[in-house]
Design a protein around this motif. Structure first.
Motif, PDB file in Angstrom:
ATOM      1  N   ASP A 197       0.750  -1.171  -0.430  1.00 34.10           N
ATOM      2  CA  ASP A 197       0.050  -0.093   0.067  1.00 34.10           C
ATOM      3  C   ASP A 197       0.922   1.505  -0.386  1.00 34.10           C
ATOM      4  O   ASP A 197       0.692   2.344   0.176  1.00 34.10           O
ATOM      5  N   ASP A 198       2.363   1.344  -0.540  1.00 31.64           N
ATOM      6  CA  ASP A 198       3.368   2.249  -0.174  1.00 31.64           C
ATOM      7  C   ASP A 198       3.420   2.262  -1.638  1.00 31.64           C
ATOM      8  O   ASP A 198       3.915   1.105  -2.004  1.00 31.64           O
ATOM      9  N   ALA A 199       3.773   3.206  -2.503  1.00 31.63           N
ATOM     10  CA  ALA A 199       3.654   3.269  -3.889  1.00 31.63           C
ATOM     11  C   ALA A 199       5.055   4.028  -3.820  1.00 31.63           C
ATOM     12  O   ALA A 199       5.328   4.107  -5.121  1.00 31.63           O
ATOM     13  N   SER A 200       6.114   4.360  -2.922  1.00 31.49           N
ATOM     14  CA  SER A 200       7.296   4.886  -3.286  1.00 31.49           C
ATOM     15  C   SER A 200       8.310   3.957  -3.998  1.00 31.49           C
ATOM     16  O   SER A 200       9.308   5.001  -4.869  1.00 31.49           O
ATOM     17  N   PHE A 201       8.274   2.602  -3.843  1.00 31.99           N
ATOM     18  CA  PHE A 201       8.947   1.563  -5.566  1.00 31.99           C
ATOM     19  C   PHE A 201       8.112   0.779  -5.929  1.00 31.99           C
ATOM     20  O   PHE A 201       9.179   0.458  -7.023  1.00 31.99           O
ATOM     21  N   THR A 202       6.941   0.528  -5.917  1.00 36.74           N
ATOM     22  CA  THR A 202       6.058  -0.719  -6.777  1.00 36.74           C
ATOM     23  C   THR A 202       5.151   0.369  -6.760  1.00 36.74           C
ATOM     24  O   THR A 202       4.691   0.672  -5.909  1.00 36.74           O
ATOM     25  N   GLU A 203       4.012  -0.160  -7.168  1.00 35.12           N
ATOM     26  CA  GLU A 203       2.637   0.234  -7.783  1.00 35.12           C
ATOM     27  C   GLU A 203       2.302  -1.234  -6.449  1.00 35.12           C
ATOM     28  O   GLU A 203       2.106  -2.424  -6.016  1.00 35.12           O
ATOM     29  N   PRO A 204       1.749  -0.045  -5.591  1.00 38.90           N
ATOM     30  CA  PRO A 204       0.020  -0.877  -4.765  1.00 38.90           C
ATOM     31  C   PRO A 204      -0.817  -1.491  -5.192  1.00 38.90           C
ATOM     32  O   PRO A 204      -1.429  -1.749  -6.484  1.00 38.90           O
ATOM     33  N   ILE A 205      -0.444  -2.925  -4.475  1.00 32.45           N
ATOM     34  CA  ILE A 205      -1.250  -3.996  -5.038  1.00 32.45           C
ATOM     35  C   ILE A 205      -2.293  -4.668  -3.692  1.00 32.45           C
ATOM     36  O   ILE A 205      -1.708  -4.734  -2.253  1.00 32.45           O
TER      37      ILE A 205
END
Length: 119
Positions: free
Chosen positions: A11-19
């Motif tokens: 749930d954190d979009a810093s490194f990858t798309e949230p899923i």
């Protein structure tokens, strides 16, 4: 053992798309030390965990378990924390998305022979 379900949520979009994905797991999760993606050699597996205060734990546990994969039969799901899974050389101190030796994903599906479980 009857199959159970496991939800992987980033749930954190810093490194990858949230899923948020649910997998049918075939055994309990275990800590994983290394993952070899595409024969590139083993990389240390770490969870990226965003804490309540906003700081990032870059050395949280990474986990693996066998899951049913509709395209491949049984695969091993490897996942980390709420900010993703970080695969990097042992000496890496923090995620660097420009470093080709490092990989940050929400999760990966691999063969059992591609992972080293923690004892």
């Amino acid at each position: 053992m009857s199959a159970e379900f496991l939800t992987v949520e980033v749930d954190d979009a810093s490194f990858t798309e949230p899923i948020q994905l649910t997998f049918r797991r075939l055994a309990p999760p275990q800590r994983v030390r290394t993952v070899d993606l595409d024969g590139a050699g083993p990389r240390r597996a770490r969870g990226l965990q965003r804490r309540a205060d906003g700081s990032l734990d870059v050395d949280a546990p990474a986990w693996a378990c066998p899951v049913e994969d509709s395209g491949a039969g049984v695969s091993w799901l490897v996942y980390g924390g709420n900010a993703g899974l970080w695969l990097a050389p042992a000496g890496a101190a923090e995620p660097d998305l420009d470093d080709r030796a490092q990989v940050v994903e929400a999760y990966v599906l691999v063969d059992r022979g591609d992972i080293e479980l923690a004892e």
